[in-house]
Design a protein around this motif. Structure first.
Motif, PDB file in Angstrom:
ATOM      1  N   ASP A 138       1.056  -1.330  -0.111  1.00 37.86           N
ATOM      2  CA  ASP A 138      -0.054  -0.012  -0.207  1.00 37.86           C
ATOM      3  C   ASP A 138       1.026   1.119   0.198  1.00 37.86           C
ATOM      4  O   ASP A 138       0.294   2.366   0.090  1.00 37.86           O
ATOM      5  CB  ASP A 138      -0.895  -0.025   1.224  1.00 37.86           C
ATOM      6  CG  ASP A 138      -1.941  -1.201   1.161  1.00 37.86           C
ATOM      7  OD1 ASP A 138      -2.482  -1.400   0.351  1.00 37.86           O
ATOM      8  OD2 ASP A 138      -1.912  -1.596   2.305  1.00 37.86           O
ATOM      9  N   ASP A 139       2.029   1.152  -0.233  1.00 39.44           N
ATOM     10  CA  ASP A 139       2.900   2.294  -0.023  1.00 39.44           C
ATOM     11  C   ASP A 139       3.540   2.920  -1.339  1.00 39.44           C
ATOM     12  O   ASP A 139       4.398   3.862  -1.568  1.00 39.44           O
ATOM     13  CB  ASP A 139       4.547   1.939   0.584  1.00 39.44           C
ATOM     14  CG  ASP A 139       5.100   0.847  -0.059  1.00 39.44           C
ATOM     15  OD1 ASP A 139       4.785   0.453  -1.098  1.00 39.44           O
ATOM     16  OD2 ASP A 139       6.053   0.282   0.573  1.00 39.44           O
ATOM     17  N   GLY A 140       2.811   2.500  -2.577  1.00 40.30           N
ATOM     18  CA  GLY A 140       3.229   2.774  -3.813  1.00 40.30           C
ATOM     19  C   GLY A 140       4.177   2.281  -4.437  1.00 40.30           C
ATOM     20  O   GLY A 140       4.440   2.725  -5.543  1.00 40.30           O
ATOM     21  N   GLY A 141       4.957   1.052  -3.831  1.00 44.46           N
ATOM     22  CA  GLY A 141       5.747   0.461  -4.637  1.00 44.46           C
ATOM     23  C   GLY A 141       5.023  -0.347  -5.498  1.00 44.46           C
ATOM     24  O   GLY A 141       3.988  -0.593  -5.815  1.00 44.46           O
ATOM     25  N   ALA A 142       5.976  -1.060  -6.515  1.00 42.80           N
ATOM     26  CA  ALA A 142       5.334  -1.876  -7.665  1.00 42.80           C
ATOM     27  C   ALA A 142       4.576  -3.431  -6.963  1.00 42.80           C
ATOM     28  O   ALA A 142       4.835  -3.656  -6.035  1.00 42.80           O
ATOM     29  CB  ALA A 142       6.613  -2.555  -8.536  1.00 42.80           C
ATOM     30  N   THR A 143       3.460  -3.390  -7.557  1.00 35.00           N
ATOM     31  CA  THR A 143       2.636  -4.481  -7.387  1.00 35.00           C
ATOM     32  C   THR A 143       2.234  -5.332  -8.465  1.00 35.00           C
ATOM     33  O   THR A 143       1.996  -4.965  -9.541  1.00 35.00           O
ATOM     34  CB  THR A 143       1.126  -3.967  -6.593  1.00 35.00           C
ATOM     35  OG1 THR A 143       0.530  -3.385  -7.496  1.00 35.00           O
ATOM     36  CG2 THR A 143       1.635  -3.112  -5.207  1.00 35.00           C
ATOM     37  N   PHE A 144       1.770  -6.798  -8.026  1.00 33.22           N
ATOM     38  CA  PHE A 144       1.206  -7.693  -9.191  1.00 33.22           C
ATOM     39  C   PHE A 144       0.509  -8.636  -8.473  1.00 33.22           C
ATOM     40  O   PHE A 144       0.807  -9.249  -7.428  1.00 33.22           O
ATOM     41  CB  PHE A 144       2.242  -8.200 -10.020  1.00 33.22           C
ATOM     42  CG  PHE A 144       1.837  -8.909 -11.119  1.00 33.22           C
ATOM     43  CD1 PHE A 144       1.509  -8.513 -12.077  1.00 33.22           C
ATOM     44  CD2 PHE A 144       2.044 -10.267 -11.022  1.00 33.22           C
ATOM     45  CE1 PHE A 144       0.898  -9.262 -13.306  1.00 33.22           C
ATOM     46  CE2 PHE A 144       1.373 -11.034 -12.047  1.00 33.22           C
ATOM     47  CZ  PHE A 144       0.954 -10.717 -13.223  1.00 33.22           C
ATOM     48  N   ASP A 145      -0.808  -8.925  -8.815  1.00 27.99           N
ATOM     49  CA  ASP A 145      -1.765  -9.922  -8.429  1.00 27.99           C
ATOM     50  C   ASP A 145      -1.889 -10.877  -9.738  1.00 27.99           C
ATOM     51  O   ASP A 145      -2.570 -10.810 -10.653  1.00 27.99           O
ATOM     52  CB  ASP A 145      -3.033  -9.177  -8.304  1.00 27.99           C
ATOM     53  CG  ASP A 145      -3.842  -9.944  -7.503  1.00 27.99           C
ATOM     54  OD1 ASP A 145      -3.558 -11.217  -7.599  1.00 27.99           O
ATOM     55  OD2 ASP A 145      -4.979  -9.792  -7.083  1.00 27.99           O
ATOM     56  N   PRO A 146      -1.149 -11.973  -9.639  1.00 28.09           N
ATOM     57  CA  PRO A 146      -1.315 -13.258 -10.404  1.00 28.09           C
ATOM     58  C   PRO A 146      -2.457 -13.359 -10.627  1.00 28.09           C
ATOM     59  O   PRO A 146      -3.053 -14.020 -11.743  1.00 28.09           O
ATOM     60  CB  PRO A 146      -0.534 -14.346  -9.677  1.00 28.09           C
ATOM     61  CG  PRO A 146       0.609 -13.491  -8.979  1.00 28.09           C
ATOM     62  CD  PRO A 146      -0.125 -12.501  -8.409  1.00 28.09           C
ATOM     63  N   ARG A 147      -3.733 -13.471  -9.813  1.00 27.93           N
ATOM     64  CA  ARG A 147      -4.964 -13.741 -10.190  1.00 27.93           C
ATOM     65  C   ARG A 147      -5.517 -12.839 -11.292  1.00 27.93           C
ATOM     66  O   ARG A 147      -6.522 -13.267 -12.138  1.00 27.93           O
ATOM     67  CB  ARG A 147      -5.728 -13.373  -8.907  1.00 27.93           C
ATOM     68  CG  ARG A 147      -5.551 -14.401  -7.714  1.00 27.93           C
ATOM     69  CD  ARG A 147      -6.340 -14.090  -6.427  1.00 27.93           C
ATOM     70  NE  ARG A 147      -6.011 -12.660  -5.918  1.00 27.93           N
ATOM     71  CZ  ARG A 147      -6.488 -12.077  -4.870  1.00 27.93           C
ATOM     72  NH1 ARG A 147      -7.611 -12.512  -4.023  1.00 27.93           N
ATOM     73  NH2 ARG A 147      -6.012 -10.958  -4.544  1.00 27.93           N
TER      74      ARG A 147
END
Length: 262
Positions: A138-147
């Motif tokens: 939740d801090d603005g860093g890179a995210t990715f949801d495999p779903r």
């Protein structure tokens, strides 16, 4: 590293790397992940690196299927940090004790309870071969949801490591305790790959591990997996048949057969 046809003998049973998986490894490792194959970038393999690791998708023309994998800069895949999260009621041989960031539960704890008909409370890093895949923060860093690309919680994944192949499950995600990292697996899976030098604070640093995830509900073992297993091999055996079917999606297997090496 170019994969050879034979595997190193270990105390656990390892699958020989099938021709199609070996060809996939040898084709993607020296290449780059760009264009439509690059799903999301900006991840790190180690603290202080270039942050050029990505989640990538490869579609196979002869099967019509696709798979998701991790890739870094040219000639790099991912390393294998050690995850000791989850239910540590069975402490194994104590090697998780050196971990400084153990969490009391894994991301899919509720799903584990359902799949096991509440026979277990959560995954155990000393027993269950699981992969940490996906990034939530939740801090603005890179995210990715495999779903978002069809990967289901607790689905079977293939891991090529140290010239061997094992199956694991998608059992946890990377959180926000540091930069957005990739390349992590449970202690039991790391031990199968690289031996008992692995512990809660010591993983495999070289970026030569291939993690492959498969989309679809048919990649989830559900109640057919031996969730109550007391050791790595018991659980691994229970997901091998499904794993073999999934890796067959990666194109032709040629003349090699998947077999157990003791």
């Amino acid at each position: 590293m170019v994969l050879a046809s034979l595997v190193t003998l270990q105390s656990v049973s390892a699958l020989s790397v099938p021709t199609n998986v070996r060809n996939f490894y040898n084709s993607v490792k020296p290449s780059t992940c760009t264009g439509t194959e690059k799903l999301k970038g900006g991840f790190h393999d180690q603290n202080g690196d270039s942050g050029q690791w990505s989640y990538c998708r490869k579609t196979f023309s002869d099967s019509g299927k696709h798979a998701i994998y991790l890739h870094g800069p040219t000639n790099k895949l991912a390393n294998m940090d050690i995850d000791c999260d989850g239910d540590l009621f069975n402490p194994g041989d104590g090697r998780c004790g050196s971990s400084t960031d153990t969490q009391g539960e894994t991301r899919w704890k509720a799903e584990v309870q359902t799949a096991s008909n509440h026979a277990i409370k959560d995954l155990n890093a000393n027993v269950h071969p699981y992969v940490v895949f996906g990034n939530e923060r939740d801090d603005g860093g890179a995210t990715f949801d495999p779903r978002s690309v069809g990967i289901k919680p607790l689905s079977v994944m293939a891991v090529v490591c140290g010239d061997k192949m094992f199956y694991g499950i998608w059992g946890d995600t990377n959180g926000d305790d540091g930069p957005p990292m990739v390349g992590e697996a449970s202690l039991s899976l790391a031990t199968a790959c690289f031996g008992k030098s692995m512990n809660g604070n010591n993983g495999h640093d070289e970026s030569d591990v291939l993690y492959i995830a498969f989309p679809g509900d048919d990649a989830v073992p559900g109640s057919s997996a031996n969730w109550k297993a007391s050791n790595f091999q018991q659980f691994e055996d229970s997901i091998t048949t499904l794993g073999n079917k999934l890796v067959a999606r990666l194109g032709s297997t040629g003349k090699d057969e998947m077999k157990m090496e003791l």
